[in-house]
Design a protein around this motif. Sequence first.
Motif, mmCIF file in Angstrom:
data_model
loop_
_atom_site.group_PDB
_atom_site.id
_atom_site.type_symbol
_atom_site.label_atom_id
_atom_site.label_comp_id
_atom_site.label_asym_id
_atom_site.label_seq_id
_atom_site.Cartn_x
_atom_site.Cartn_y
_atom_site.Cartn_z
ATOM 1 N N GLY A 97 27.819 34.334 51.758
ATOM 2 C CA GLY A 97 28.519 35.827 52.075
ATOM 3 C C GLY A 97 29.432 35.948 50.909
ATOM 4 O O GLY A 97 30.156 36.892 50.636
ATOM 5 N N ARG A 98 29.482 35.085 50.102
ATOM 6 C CA ARG A 98 30.595 35.174 48.947
ATOM 7 C C ARG A 98 29.777 36.087 47.975
ATOM 8 O O ARG A 98 28.410 36.062 47.503
ATOM 9 C CB ARG A 98 30.546 33.811 48.184
ATOM 10 C CG ARG A 98 31.360 32.816 48.873
ATOM 11 C CD ARG A 98 32.050 31.837 48.004
ATOM 12 N NE ARG A 98 31.378 31.026 47.188
ATOM 13 C CZ ARG A 98 31.643 30.464 46.272
ATOM 14 N NH1 ARG A 98 32.966 30.042 45.818
ATOM 15 N NH2 ARG A 98 30.736 29.579 45.656
ATOM 16 N N LEU A 99 30.553 36.885 47.188
ATOM 17 C CA LEU A 99 30.057 37.843 46.359
ATOM 18 C C LEU A 99 30.009 37.240 44.886
ATOM 19 O O LEU A 99 31.226 37.037 44.370
ATOM 20 C CB LEU A 99 31.152 38.873 46.222
ATOM 21 C CG LEU A 99 30.880 40.124 45.076
ATOM 22 C CD1 LEU A 99 29.322 40.972 45.592
ATOM 23 C CD2 LEU A 99 31.791 41.427 44.875
ATOM 24 N N ILE A 100 29.022 36.975 44.445
ATOM 25 C CA ILE A 100 28.858 36.089 43.033
ATOM 26 C C ILE A 100 28.487 36.891 42.118
ATOM 27 O O ILE A 100 28.500 36.612 40.933
ATOM 28 C CB ILE A 100 27.928 35.033 43.040
ATOM 29 C CG1 ILE A 100 26.420 35.607 43.455
ATOM 30 C CG2 ILE A 100 28.141 34.047 44.135
ATOM 31 C CD1 ILE A 100 25.411 34.343 43.156
ATOM 32 N N GLY A 101 27.933 38.399 42.291
ATOM 33 C CA GLY A 101 27.544 39.324 41.226
ATOM 34 C C GLY A 101 27.868 40.557 41.227
ATOM 35 O O GLY A 101 27.647 41.279 42.677
ATOM 36 N N LEU A 102 28.343 41.406 40.421
ATOM 37 C CA LEU A 102 28.628 42.878 40.592
ATOM 38 C C LEU A 102 27.377 43.386 39.939
ATOM 39 O O LEU A 102 26.861 43.154 38.925
ATOM 40 C CB LEU A 102 29.847 43.051 39.655
ATOM 41 C CG LEU A 102 31.240 42.740 40.271
ATOM 42 C CD1 LEU A 102 32.517 42.759 39.409
ATOM 43 C CD2 LEU A 102 31.497 43.161 41.812
ATOM 44 N N PRO A 103 26.905 44.485 40.503
ATOM 45 C CA PRO A 103 25.867 45.272 39.891
ATOM 46 C C PRO A 103 25.853 45.830 38.527
ATOM 47 O O PRO A 103 27.047 46.529 38.382
ATOM 48 C CB PRO A 103 25.381 46.266 41.005
ATOM 49 C CG PRO A 103 26.366 45.860 42.223
ATOM 50 C CD PRO A 103 27.516 45.223 41.688
ATOM 51 N N TRP A 122 22.889 41.578 37.645
ATOM 52 C CA TRP A 122 24.211 41.746 38.098
ATOM 53 C C TRP A 122 25.080 40.579 36.950
ATOM 54 O O TRP A 122 24.603 39.855 36.481
ATOM 55 C CB TRP A 122 24.381 40.745 39.649
ATOM 56 C CG TRP A 122 23.839 41.442 40.561
ATOM 57 C CD1 TRP A 122 24.325 42.074 41.330
ATOM 58 C CD2 TRP A 122 22.258 41.657 40.795
ATOM 59 N NE1 TRP A 122 23.495 42.576 42.412
ATOM 60 C CE2 TRP A 122 22.049 42.527 41.961
ATOM 61 C CE3 TRP A 122 21.071 41.307 40.072
ATOM 62 C CZ2 TRP A 122 20.925 43.086 42.477
ATOM 63 C CZ3 TRP A 122 19.810 41.615 40.606
ATOM 64 C CH2 TRP A 122 19.668 42.612 41.858
ATOM 65 N N LEU A 123 26.298 40.844 37.094
ATOM 66 C CA LEU A 123 27.350 40.009 36.292
ATOM 67 C C LEU A 123 28.027 38.945 37.152
ATOM 68 O O LEU A 123 28.509 39.372 38.187
ATOM 69 C CB LEU A 123 28.422 41.036 35.491
ATOM 70 C CG LEU A 123 27.675 41.656 34.238
ATOM 71 C CD1 LEU A 123 28.814 42.429 33.671
ATOM 72 C CD2 LEU A 123 26.782 41.050 33.631
ATOM 73 N N ALA A 124 27.779 37.717 36.592
ATOM 74 C CA ALA A 124 28.652 36.756 37.427
ATOM 75 C C ALA A 124 29.606 35.793 36.741
ATOM 76 O O ALA A 124 29.290 35.783 35.359
ATOM 77 C CB ALA A 124 27.400 35.729 38.119
ATOM 78 N N VAL A 125 30.407 35.190 37.396
ATOM 79 C CA VAL A 125 31.278 34.165 36.435
ATOM 80 C C VAL A 125 31.282 32.768 37.181
ATOM 81 O O VAL A 125 31.402 32.601 38.322
ATOM 82 C CB VAL A 125 32.889 34.735 37.138
ATOM 83 C CG1 VAL A 125 33.838 33.691 36.439
ATOM 84 C CG2 VAL A 125 33.171 36.263 36.557
ATOM 85 N N ASP A 151 33.656 33.312 43.599
ATOM 86 C CA ASP A 151 33.759 34.360 44.550
ATOM 87 C C ASP A 151 34.619 35.362 43.927
ATOM 88 O O ASP A 151 35.725 35.140 43.809
ATOM 89 C CB ASP A 151 34.278 33.980 45.665
ATOM 90 C CG ASP A 151 34.152 34.904 46.920
ATOM 91 O OD1 ASP A 151 33.970 36.002 46.649
ATOM 92 O OD2 ASP A 151 34.843 34.821 48.067
ATOM 93 N N LEU A 152 33.968 36.528 43.728
ATOM 94 C CA LEU A 152 34.453 37.589 43.055
ATOM 95 C C LEU A 152 35.437 38.409 43.788
ATOM 96 O O LEU A 152 36.410 39.335 43.460
ATOM 97 C CB LEU A 152 33.587 38.650 42.222
ATOM 98 C CG LEU A 152 32.531 37.911 41.282
ATOM 99 C CD1 LEU A 152 31.434 38.792 40.783
ATOM 100 C CD2 LEU A 152 33.386 37.325 40.106
#
Length: 430
Positions: free
Chosen positions: A141-147, A310-313, A116-117
Motif C-alpha cells: 500500500g505504500r506509494l513508491i512512484g508518482l506518475p 513513475w518517479l520513485a525515491v 513511501d512518498l
Amino acid sequence: MSLTTRRSRLAAVALAAITAVGGLAACGTDDDAPAAGEKPDKLVVDTFGEFGYDEIVKQYEKDTGIKVELRKTAQLNEYRPKIVRALATRKGAADVIALEEGILNEFKANPANWVDLAPLVADHSKDYLPWKYELGKAPDGRLIGLPTDVGSLAVCYRRDLFQAAGLPTERDQVAALWPDWNAFIETGKKYRAATNKGLLDSVTTAASAVMFQQGGDLFYDKQDAIAADKSAAVKTAWDTAIAMADANITAETATWSPEWSAGFKQGTFAATFCPSWMLGIVADNSGAENKGKWDVAPVPGGAGNWGGSWLAVPEQSKYQKEAAKLAEYLTNAQSQVAAFKLKGPLPTNLEALKNPDFLSYTNEYFNNAPTGKIFGDSVAKIQPLHLGPKHQAVKENAFEPALRSYENGQAGKDKAWEQFVKDAQTQGAF
C-alpha cells in the motif's frame, strides 16, 4: 503447483532477496548522513530515453537553489541493470529514479528499497488518471512512484517518402489508408511496389502496438505465472507481425539498434509506431535536416498504450524529503505539459490533460501536427494492462528476438514460436 508457477514464485523470492540488501542497508546508520534540516547542494535524477526535463529542472534550480543532475540512459535494457546493481550494492543510486511500466512490478516486489512518498508530498490521489496513480503503489500500500507519462499510440510517417511512393501525405488521408491492421499491410505492399523499400521499420514495433492495444493479460496470467503461449493479446500481436513479415513490408531494422537509429535520417523506412514519448526520439534520430518531413496520424484499430513511467525515491537517497519534493515538482501539471511540448511524454495529470496549452499544442518538427489533440483524444480510451514482474525481459529477450528471427529468415514460423515460448519461460522466471 505448475512448474511455471513455482519458477515464477522462486524468481520473486530471489529478486526480493537480492534487492532487499539495499532496503536493509537503509535501516543502518550512515556516517555521511546530512544533519537535520540540511539542504542538498545537488540531487541526481536517473531516467532512460527522453523525459523532457532539461528545461524544467533549470526553473527548479532557480526556485530552490538546489542543482539537479540528469543522468540519462538511452535504452531501457541498459538502464534496468544499473538500477538493480545500485540496489544490490547499496551505492550509486540516484535520488530520484524513473521506473518504466515494464520494470515497475519487478521493483515493487520489495517496497523496502523505496521511500513511501505519501508522507512527504501532498495528497495527489485525485490528480492523475486513477489507474495510473494506483499502479504506483506497492503491494503493502505504500506509494513508491508518482506518475509521469502514458504511452498513447499513433503512427509517425515521412510525408516526403509517402509522396515519392504515390501515397497520400495529409493526416486525414493517411489515417484513411489504414482503418485496421489488414489495411496497413496493404499500404505497406503498395509502398514496397513503388519503392522496393519497407514501409515499416520492424515487425517488433507493430507487435508491441498490437499487443498493448489488445490489453488484458500479456506474458503473465493474473497469478503472475508465465502464460505467454496462452495470451490472446500476445497471439494476436504475433500473428499480425508474422503477416507483416510475410507481406515483406518492413525494413528489418531491429528496434534500438544503430541501424534503426540511423534509418530515421537515411529514409530506410517511412513509418514507425509512435507512443507519445517516441516523438522526441524520432526527432533526435532524424536530425534538423528532416524537420517538417515527419508527421503523425492515428494508429490502425484505435487507441492503445505503450509505455509510461513513475518517479520513485530509493531509501538509499540521503535527501529523501527533498528528492520526494523534486519528484512531485517534475510530475505536476505544469511540468508535464512542458515535458510534452519539449519531448512528447503524454501527461497523466488530469489538470495537464485539460490545459489549453496542451490541447492546442502543435509540434513544429512533425509538420505542425496537433499532437496534443491526436494523443490527448485517446487517453480516456486507455485501459490498464497486466504486466508481470519480468515483462520487459520477456518482451526484449524472448518475444522480439523470436519475431526478428522469422522476419530475417533465420527461423521458420513454428520454430520461431517454439523458441519464444521456451525463452519466455526462462526470461520470465529467472
